[in-house]
Design a protein around this motif. Structure first.
Motif, PDB file in Angstrom:
ATOM      1  N   PRO A  25       3.920  10.991  10.345  1.00 29.26           N
ATOM      2  CA  PRO A  25       2.902  10.480  11.274  1.00 29.26           C
ATOM      3  C   PRO A  25       3.080  11.002  12.700  1.00 29.26           C
ATOM      4  N   ARG A  52      -2.695   6.762   2.258  1.00 23.64           N
ATOM      5  CA  ARG A  52      -2.152   5.793   1.301  1.00 23.64           C
ATOM      6  C   ARG A  52      -3.184   4.723   0.987  1.00 23.64           C
ATOM      7  N   GLU A  53      -3.835   4.219   2.024  1.00 26.12           N
ATOM      8  CA  GLU A  53      -4.845   3.182   1.822  1.00 26.12           C
ATOM      9  C   GLU A  53      -5.961   3.681   0.907  1.00 26.12           C
ATOM     10  N   PHE A  55      -1.977   8.448  12.351  1.00 27.18           N
ATOM     11  CA  PHE A  55      -2.389   7.400  11.424  1.00 27.18           C
ATOM     12  C   PHE A  55      -2.801   7.963  10.061  1.00 27.18           C
ATOM     13  N   CYS A 103       0.833  -1.207   0.000  1.00 26.23           N
ATOM     14  CA  CYS A 103       0.000   0.000   0.000  1.00 26.23           C
ATOM     15  C   CYS A 103       0.865   1.254   0.000  1.00 26.23           C
ATOM     16  N   GLY A 162       5.462  10.590   4.399  1.00 26.16           N
ATOM     17  CA  GLY A 162       4.567  10.539   5.548  1.00 26.16           C
ATOM     18  C   GLY A 162       5.197  11.193   6.761  1.00 26.16           C
ATOM     19  N   ARG A 208      -0.899   6.659   6.774  1.00 25.83           N
ATOM     20  CA  ARG A 208      -1.295   5.288   6.447  1.00 25.83           C
ATOM     21  C   ARG A 208      -2.700   5.263   5.849  1.00 25.83           C
ATOM     22  N   ASP A 230       8.018   7.106   5.494  1.00 25.07           N
ATOM     23  CA  ASP A 230       7.753   8.075   6.555  1.00 25.07           C
ATOM     24  C   ASP A 230       9.036   8.579   7.199  1.00 25.07           C
TER      25      ASP A 230
END
Length: 361
Positions: free
Chosen positions: A123, A142-143, A136, A98, A121, A139, A177
């Motif tokens: 985070p 991206r998903e 989060f 992903c 990223g 993530r 990230d």
């Protein structure tokens, strides 16, 4: 000890050939078995056979293998890599690793030359005052972005009648990230700044996924050896607090910190509304620093063309968007929900118009 490989591309009995899919499954499982890895392969095999409409075969993977056998993981993964790199791979949106929009991952930050856009990223959410969870964000973005990996040579937009991001013209890579050090805000920010600098050194455009809005501080700081920028800021809040309770690098401070940087020439702040951590003195300080502040209602009265007419022309623009700039009815995943807010097309059209005024950094 669990090793994750790229997901299997298999077809259901009515749409795919079961035998080639079963053979691909066998190659992967044999590679695991060769290494003697104690992986949860039995369930992988079981699920895959169910998807293929076939009876379950005995698992070929060893469970509870000793550490010496685990050392053979390299050879096993090489075998899997050869299998997964086969040209028959489909890599549709629901399979595969992903990355952002299923673009290639480049984790060696000294090998970014040739990329046009690098997705990073950040985070980090230890700068938020209310609802945490933005760590989060990268993530989740991206998903969600994998939905648009249709396998086409670009993305055709019917409304604009334009094919955006043609593969033969724009190279996008996902560089992973920045490292986060729990509770150490300044170290986390330093790591984000370092990553953005590596992108800029490679001559690419950084696209940073947060994270609370304090990540803007290291991102804009990384531009200090670049051409000056005018900041386009879309947000519910002014983010111009100087210091409160000793905090200078939280999510209420990023635009104030940016105003202290010599390479920042001014601001256009859009969507500002509601009660926030900024007080009247902060608004006065923002205007003194060269900010044009427009609320959501101001923007709607002016319209897209009216807003763009107020933006200085021919500048290099740096865009920073806080998710609470949008209405919480369409973007509820924010640390500070604020009633009102922009809708999707309002922001899209402003950003599209911005590209006609100057360069976007």
């Amino acid at each position: 000890f669990v090793v994750q490989i790229d997901d299997l591309v298999v077809g259901a009995p009515e749409v795919g050939d079961r035998e080639p899919a079963a053979a691909r499954l066998g190659v992967a499982l044999d590679a695991y078995a060769a290494a003697g890895l104690p992986v949860a392969a039995h369930k992988v095999e079981q699920d895959a056979h169910k998807a293929l409409g076939m009876e379950l075969a005995p698992s070929r993977c060893t469970v509870g293998a000793p550490a010496a056998k685990r050392a053979r993981v390299t050879g096993a993964l090489l075998a899997v890599a050869q299998w997964s790199a086969a040209p028959s791979r489909l890599l549709e949106s629901i399979v595969g690793h992903c990355t952002f929009a299923k673009q290639p991952a480049v984790l060696d930050w000294d090998a970014l030359e040739g990329a046009d856009v690098c997705v990073l990223g950040a985070p980090f959410d230890m700068g938020t005052q209310y609802r945490a969870g933005a760590r989060f964000g990268p993530r989740a973005i991206r998903e969600a972005s994998t939905l648009f990996s249709f396998g086409h040579a670009g993305m055709y937009d019917f409304e604009d009648d334009v094919t955006y991001l043609p593969q033969d013209g724009i190279k996008i890579v996902d560089i992973g990230d920045a490292d986060m050090v729990h509770t150490d805000t300044l170290k986390c920010h330093d790591n984000i700044e370092y990553a953005v600098r590596k992108i800029l050194e490679a001559g690419a455009m950084p696209v940073t996924l947060g994270g609370d809005h304090s990540v803007h501080i290291p991102c804009i700081k990384a531009f200090d050896d670049q051409e000056p920028v005018h900041i386009i800021h879309i947000d519910a809040h002014l983010d111009f607090v100087d210091e409160r309770h000793g905090v200078r690098y939280g999510h209420g401070n990023p635009l104030r910190r940016a105003s202290e940087m010599k390479h920042v020439t001014g601001f256009t702040q859009l969507g500002i509304r509601f009660v926030s951590s900024s007080n009247r003195a902060d608004y006065d300080a923002a205007r003194k620093a060269g900010s044009d502040i427009l609320s959501v209602r101001d923007v709607r009265k002016l319209g897209t063309e009216g807003v763009l007419a107020r933006v200085p022309k021919g500048k290099r623009y740096y865009c920073t968007i806080d998710i609470d700039g949008f209405a919480p009815s369409i973007a509820p995943g924010t640390g500070t929900p604020s009633h009102g807010g922009f809708l999707y097309y309002e922001v899209l059209e402003i950003l599209q118009g911005l590209t006609q005024l100057g360069d976007v950094a």
